[in-house]
Design an enzyme around this catalytic site. Sequence first.
Site, PDB file in Angstrom:
ATOM      1  N   TYR A   1      15.458   4.373  -9.178  1.00 35.70           N
ATOM      2  CA  TYR A   1      15.871   3.566 -10.317  1.00 35.70           C
ATOM      3  C   TYR A   1      16.318   4.467 -11.472  1.00 35.70           C
ATOM      4  O   TYR A   1      16.364   5.684 -11.341  1.00 35.70           O
ATOM      5  CB  TYR A   1      14.749   2.607 -10.716  1.00 35.70           C
ATOM      6  CG  TYR A   1      14.393   1.622  -9.621  1.00 35.70           C
ATOM      7  CD1 TYR A   1      15.370   0.789  -9.074  1.00 35.70           C
ATOM      8  CD2 TYR A   1      13.106   1.542  -9.106  1.00 35.70           C
ATOM      9  CE1 TYR A   1      15.067  -0.102  -8.055  1.00 35.70           C
ATOM     10  CE2 TYR A   1      12.792   0.649  -8.083  1.00 35.70           C
ATOM     11  CZ  TYR A   1      13.779  -0.165  -7.557  1.00 35.70           C
ATOM     12  OH  TYR A   1      13.478  -1.043  -6.548  1.00 35.70           O
TER      13      TYR A   1
ATOM     14  N   ARG B   1       1.489  -3.331  -0.236  1.00 34.49           N
ATOM     15  CA  ARG B   1       1.577  -4.247   0.904  1.00 34.49           C
ATOM     16  C   ARG B   1       0.216  -4.626   1.473  1.00 34.49           C
ATOM     17  O   ARG B   1       0.032  -5.754   1.949  1.00 34.49           O
ATOM     18  CB  ARG B   1       2.463  -3.643   1.991  1.00 34.49           C
ATOM     19  CG  ARG B   1       3.940  -3.642   1.622  1.00 34.49           C
ATOM     20  CD  ARG B   1       4.801  -3.105   2.756  1.00 34.49           C
ATOM     21  NE  ARG B   1       4.661  -1.659   2.915  1.00 34.49           N
ATOM     22  CZ  ARG B   1       5.131  -0.987   3.957  1.00 34.49           C
ATOM     23  NH1 ARG B   1       5.748  -1.636   4.944  1.00 34.49           N
ATOM     24  NH2 ARG B   1       4.996   0.317   4.030  1.00 34.49           N
TER      25      ARG B   1
ATOM     26  N   CYS C   1      -2.283  -4.787   6.865  1.00 36.77           N
ATOM     27  CA  CYS C   1      -0.821  -4.849   6.883  1.00 36.77           C
ATOM     28  C   CYS C   1      -0.302  -4.094   8.089  1.00 36.77           C
ATOM     29  O   CYS C   1      -0.713  -2.958   8.361  1.00 36.77           O
ATOM     30  CB  CYS C   1      -0.274  -4.238   5.590  1.00 36.77           C
ATOM     31  SG  CYS C   1       1.499  -3.923   5.608  1.00 36.77           S
TER      32      CYS C   1
ATOM     33  N   CYS D   1       4.748 -12.577   3.011  1.00 45.43           N
ATOM     34  CA  CYS D   1       4.045 -11.644   3.888  1.00 45.43           C
ATOM     35  C   CYS D   1       4.175 -12.147   5.316  1.00 45.43           C
ATOM     36  O   CYS D   1       4.081 -13.348   5.579  1.00 45.43           O
ATOM     37  CB  CYS D   1       2.572 -11.554   3.495  1.00 45.43           C
ATOM     38  SG  CYS D   1       1.588 -10.520   4.602  1.00 45.43           S
TER      39      CYS D   1
ATOM     40  N   LYS E   1       4.071   1.103  17.981  1.00 44.22           N
ATOM     41  CA  LYS E   1       3.829  -0.284  17.590  1.00 44.22           C
ATOM     42  C   LYS E   1       2.344  -0.649  17.669  1.00 44.22           C
ATOM     43  O   LYS E   1       1.984  -1.819  17.783  1.00 44.22           O
ATOM     44  CB  LYS E   1       4.653  -1.233  18.478  1.00 44.22           C
ATOM     45  CG  LYS E   1       6.161  -1.126  18.289  1.00 44.22           C
ATOM     46  CD  LYS E   1       6.589  -1.372  16.857  1.00 44.22           C
ATOM     47  CE  LYS E   1       6.360  -2.778  16.376  1.00 44.22           C
ATOM     48  NZ  LYS E   1       7.226  -3.779  17.024  1.00 44.22           N
TER      49      LYS E   1
END
Length: 655
Positions: A173, A325, A348, A370, A439
Site C-alpha cells: 500500500y 484468518r 483455518c 470464511c 493439502k
Amino acid sequence: MFNHLFSAGRIGSMKTKNRIVMTAMGNHLANADGSVSERDIAFYRARAQGGVGLIITECALIDGARGKGNNHQISVAEDRFIPGLQQLAQEIHRYDGKVVVQIYHPGRQGISAVNGNLPMLAPSEVECQAVHQPTIAMTTAEVAAMAEQFVKAAVRVKAAGIDGVEVHGAHGYLINQFLSPYTNKRDDKYGGSFENRLRFLEEIVLGIRQHCGRDYPLLVRLSVDEFLGNANGCELGLQLADGVKIARRLEKLGVDAIDVSSGIYETMNMAWEPSSFKQGWKSYLAEAIKKAVNIPVIGVAVIRDPEYADKMIVEGKLDFAGSARQHYADPEWSNKAKAGKVGELRKCISCLHCMETLMAADLTSIPCQCGINIQSGRELEYSDFKQDGNGRIVAIIGAGPAGLEAARVLAIRKYKPIIFEKTGKAGGQLELANKPPKKDKINWLIGYLTGQVQQLGVEIRFNTAPTLSDLQALKPYAIFIAQGSEPFRPETVPGITGQEVVGAAEILSGKITVTGKKVAIIGSGMTGLETAHLLAENENEVSIFEMAATIGPGLYFQNLIDVMSHLGNLNVKLHPKHKLLQIDNGRALFEIMTNGEKKEYKFDAIVISLGTKPNAALVKEIKENFEQVYILGDALKAGRIRDAMETGFVSAYNL
C-alpha cells in the site's frame, strides 16, 4: 497451559491480557458511508468475547475521496466517524480486550472505480501488475498533505477512545510504495536514498507523536521482505536487510511496536498464504526484527496451534502471536486454547475463500466469508441457536462436510440427528481433498467436524446406505440428504469407459496407484490440477488437457498460482484449448479449439477430472414419502467446501 502465550503483554502504555493478536483484515462490513456498522460491532465483539487480547481492525481509510479499498470499509477520514469508533472501543473493552485501528491508503493498489474513477495516487507512475489500475505520481506538496491526513486520522482514533493506532506500511500500500525502490522512482526529497524513501513514513510517525502524545501506543506494520525475486526474477524491492534497517529507524523515532509481515499484491501469496504454506514458515522474519530492536514485535506466520505460538514466544522469535484468518475461522480460539480444549479448535485451513470473497465483494455485495465458519461476518444473523429440537429425530444421509455441519448445529439445538454413512469413515469429499501433496490442513477440518459430532453425542451409522424403509422406521421430523456427488464422464466421448481410463477420485483415494507412467489428466479444475500434482510426485510424466483457453478456468488466482508453481517444478505439461474427442487403447484424440486441427497423443493412463454431478439416489422417493426434506452440499449442487458447510449450517439453523 501455554503460559507464555497467556502472559500479560505491553505495547508502550497499553497492557494486554495475553499475547494473542487478531491482526488487520478487511471484512466489507462497514456502512456504505464508512461508519462502523452494527455488523462490524458484532464481528469484533465475537473475537473479544473469544478471548483475543488485542484486536487490530481492518485497514481504515484516511482519504475518503481517493483512498478507498472497497465500498464498505471503516473510515477515519472525518470527525463524524468518531462516535462509531467509540462504540466499537467500548464494546471490546467490555471483554477486557484492547483495540487498535489500522490506518492506510491503498495507493497504486486501489481500484479506480471505487475512487471516483480517478487514477490512483502513488509515489511514481509504476502500475501494479496485479490490479492494473491507472496510476499518477503525487506532487511533493501532495505527499506532505497526505502525511497530514494520516496524522489527523490518528488524532480521531485517539479521540474515539481506541487504545492505539497502527500505521499500515506493509503489503504494497501507499506507505510501502514510498519505502520500496521497486515502486519509488522519485527524485525529490521523498525518493532516491533510503532516508528519502523513509521520509513520508517518518513525517507520519513524528506527526502522530506530536499530536497524540508520546504515551499514545503507536504501531507500524511492515512488509520486511517484498519477495519480489519470486515475482519477476529480480530483487528490486525491499529485502529483509532493508526491513531490519527500517524497523531500527522506527524504534528511534518512538514507535512502540513493529507488526511484521511480508509481500505486496504482486507477491500476494507471501502475504496471504495458500494451503501449501507450512505453519511458521516466515517466523524468521519476525525473529530477525526482534533481534534488531528492543520494542515488541508482532509476528504472523500461518499460526494455527497455540502450542506453536507459545513456543515461538519462548524461543524469542516474537512477542505477540498474530493471525487474522485464524480468528476469522474460530473467534473462540483464544478461550479454547486457554482452557486446554485444543481438540475443539476450528483451525483455518488457508483455503483463501475469505480473500476471494473480499476481493469480489464490491461486485457481488456479499461480505467477506470464511470457508469453514458460516457465522463469520454474519454474527447478527446467526447468533440465536434456539434449543427447541425437543429430541426430535433428524435423519442425515452422508457424513461429509454438509452432513457433519448440519448434525453439529442440530445437536446444539437439541434435535437428535442420526447420520447414515455408506462408507466406514466420515469426511466425504474431504477424504479426497486431503490426499494431494500439501493439502494436509484439510485434516484439521475433518478432525474438527468429527470431534464436534462425537462430543455432542451424534450417532453415526457407518457402512450403511439407508433404504426407504430404514428411514420410515425412524419416523424422522426431517431428512437431510447430504450424500454428495459422483464423478461426471461425458458418455458422448467414445472410449471414455476404456480400461486405461480412470477417474481422479480413484487416484486420490488410492484405489488405483500409478507410478512411472505417462499420464494424461483431462480437465484442469482444482481437482485435476491437484491430481496431477500427486501423480507427478509419484514419478509419472504428466500432461494436463483443458478445453478452455487457459488452464484452471474459474479458479481463484492465488490458489491457481500456488498449485501451478508446484506443477511447473515437476515439469507437468500443459495443453489448453484441447477438446477431447475420443479415446482408443491409450490414444487420446483432441481437437485444437483455435483452428479445428485434430491431434493424437499416446498415454499409459488417462485420468478424467471433468467435475461431478449430484448423487440423486433415493431423492425422488424420499421427497414423495416425507414432508420435510432438505438437500445439502454436493447432493444439491457440486461446489466447494464453503457451499457444503453453508447448506448444512443454514438448513439446520432454520429448521
